[in-house]
Design a protein around this motif. Structure first.
Motif, short mmCIF file in Angstrom:
data_model
loop_
_atom_site.label_atom_id
_atom_site.label_comp_id
_atom_site.label_asym_id
_atom_site.label_seq_id
_atom_site.Cartn_x
_atom_site.Cartn_y
_atom_site.Cartn_z
N UNK A 138 43.42 49.85 52.77
CA UNK A 138 43.94 49.35 54.14
C UNK A 138 42.59 48.81 54.68
N UNK A 139 42.70 47.53 55.12
CA UNK A 139 41.67 47.00 55.94
C UNK A 139 40.81 46.21 55.04
N UNK A 140 40.01 45.45 55.79
CA UNK A 140 39.31 44.29 55.22
C UNK A 140 38.12 44.57 54.27
N UNK A 141 37.36 45.49 54.44
CA UNK A 141 36.50 46.09 53.53
C UNK A 141 36.79 46.46 52.21
N UNK A 183 39.71 45.47 51.05
CA UNK A 183 40.33 44.25 50.36
C UNK A 183 39.27 43.33 50.09
N UNK A 184 38.16 43.05 50.68
CA UNK A 184 37.11 42.21 50.21
C UNK A 184 36.45 42.51 49.07
N UNK A 185 36.06 44.00 48.83
CA UNK A 185 35.60 44.46 47.57
C UNK A 185 36.50 44.22 46.31
N UNK A 186 37.78 44.18 46.52
CA UNK A 186 38.92 43.93 45.51
C UNK A 186 38.69 42.53 45.13
N UNK A 187 38.70 41.51 46.21
CA UNK A 187 38.55 40.21 45.95
C UNK A 187 37.12 39.76 45.17
N UNK A 188 36.09 40.17 45.65
CA UNK A 188 34.76 40.08 44.92
C UNK A 188 35.15 40.41 43.32
N UNK A 189 35.58 41.40 43.14
CA UNK A 189 35.89 41.64 41.55
C UNK A 189 36.70 40.98 40.85
N UNK A 190 37.89 40.68 41.79
CA UNK A 190 39.03 39.97 41.00
C UNK A 190 38.58 38.41 40.68
N UNK A 191 37.63 38.02 41.53
CA UNK A 191 37.25 36.50 41.67
C UNK A 191 36.34 36.49 40.33
N UNK A 192 35.42 37.51 39.97
CA UNK A 192 34.73 37.47 38.94
C UNK A 192 35.38 37.80 37.69
N UNK A 193 36.33 38.83 37.74
CA UNK A 193 37.29 38.82 36.50
C UNK A 193 37.82 37.75 36.21
N UNK A 194 38.46 37.19 37.20
CA UNK A 194 39.38 35.84 36.63
C UNK A 194 38.53 34.67 36.27
N UNK A 195 37.37 34.58 36.79
CA UNK A 195 36.30 33.55 36.33
C UNK A 195 35.98 33.77 35.09
N UNK A 196 35.48 35.09 34.80
CA UNK A 196 35.11 35.46 33.36
C UNK A 196 36.18 35.20 32.42
N UNK A 197 37.50 35.44 32.82
CA UNK A 197 38.51 35.32 31.78
C UNK A 197 39.06 33.80 31.49
N UNK A 198 38.42 32.85 32.34
CA UNK A 198 38.71 31.46 32.30
C UNK A 198 39.89 31.00 32.79
N UNK A 199 40.31 31.68 33.88
CA UNK A 199 41.40 31.30 34.45
C UNK A 199 41.47 30.05 35.20
#
Ligand code: R2B
Ligand code: URA
Length: 299
Positions: free
Chosen positions: A97-100, A102-118
């Motif tokens: 719940x809430x923006x903090x 969500x924002x932590x999740x987005x940082x880590x998902x963006x890094x993960x999916x970049x690393x995975x070459x998506x």
């Protein structure tokens, strides 16, 4: 191609603490083909959505299972913060719940999916909200995310300073979602969404443990949001979501069902919660099904 825009990040030694994952060959193999990332607040709802997608997409083999079984595995379970499932070309994960959160999740998902070459990944938030002037049970596809100060941008505080970022939703993705909803016969519309940092006072509720304003101030605020800014629903995440997707250069949009009309009351006690929560899920599953079939990338 997704690209991390941080000159200081050293990918090789990185660790995505809240996902409980590191940049390894196995992680790349699991996530390299992701095209849709579906995010919602609750763990259980996103686990159920993963199971629902698994059936809707005809049990795709490129899903991640518990060892030797056909049970979907919670890939981020060990970190204890979010749940995350991989189903075909999709991720289903919770964001809390809430923006903090969500924002932590987005940082880590963006890094993960970049690393995975998506490549070409669409992010969709599937959520709940309070409506303004809508029949409860109506689903809203966000046009423009707003802050709780009724501004159409997101304010990031970093190193003691405020930075304002554009917060947007992908128009094409939004109109595709709207079309899918109409095709399914869902009560669905599009409008602006306000994100607040709290469910009670922050959303102008009179039923918190504390209250710093009068019923008149509350109604003035909600009516101003509705009439002057076209806000149709209130939740707690779309503003940061729209800003993070815009900054990172990925498509993102929010689709939320409304659980009550905030112009009529504050209490969320609808017996239809479980039924209504399924609506945005069905709309998103329909969009995924049709676009994956179009691209012929299933399995
Ligand atoms: C909608 O519902 C939650 C609060 O009940 C919050 O995460 C949101 O945006
Ligand atoms: N979620 C919110 O953030 N607000 C509501 O009124 C209902 C659900």
């Amino acid at each position: 191609m997704m690209k991390v825009q941080n000159p200081y990040l050293e990918q090789s030694g990185d660790y995505w603490y809240h996902l409980g994952l590191a940049p390894t060959a196995q992680v790349k193999a699991i996530f390299h083909d992701v095209k849709f990332v579906c995010l919602g607040g609750k763990n259980k709802r996103m686990e159920n959505f993963a199971k629902y997608l698994y059936q809707a997409l005809d049990e795709p083999q490129n899903s991640f299972f518990e060892n030797g079984s056909k049970r979907l595995f919670n890939i981020s379970g060990s970190a204890g913060r979010y749940c995350m499932y991989k189903v075909g070309n999709c991720i289903s994960a919770s964001h809390g719940m809430g923006m903090p959160s969500f924002q932590i999740l987005l940082h880590e998902l963006f890094k993960l999916l970049t690393f995975a070459g998506c490549e070409d990944v669409a992010f969709i938030r599937i959520g709940t909200s309070g409506g303004l002037g809508l029949e409860p049970g109506t689903t809203v596809v966000t046009k423009q995310p707003y802050s709780s100060l009724l501004k159409p941008y997101f304010t990031q505080v970093a190193c003691g300073c405020e930075v304002k970022y554009e917060s947007t939703c992908d128009e094409q993705l939004a109109s595709q979602l709207l079309e899918c909803g109409k095709k399914l016969g869902t009560k669905i519309t599009t409008g602006n969404t306000m994100s607040c940092d709290d469910f009670y006072e922050g959303q102008g509720r009179l039923d918190g443990a504390l209250c710093s304003f009068t019923p008149t101030t509350k109604m003035d605020f909600l009516e101003r949001a509705h009439k002057d800014h076209g806000i149709l629903n209130i939740e707690m995440e779309s503003n940061v979501f729209g800003a993070m997707c815009k900054r990172f250069g990925v498509k993102g949009t929010t689709v939320c069902v409304t659980l009550l009309d905030r112009l009529q009351g504050d209490l969320v006690n609808t017996p239809k919660l479980a039924e209504w929560e399924l609506q945005p899920q069905a709309v998103v599953a329909e969009l995924i099904k049709s676009s994956l079939h179009e691209k012929v990338i299933l399995n």
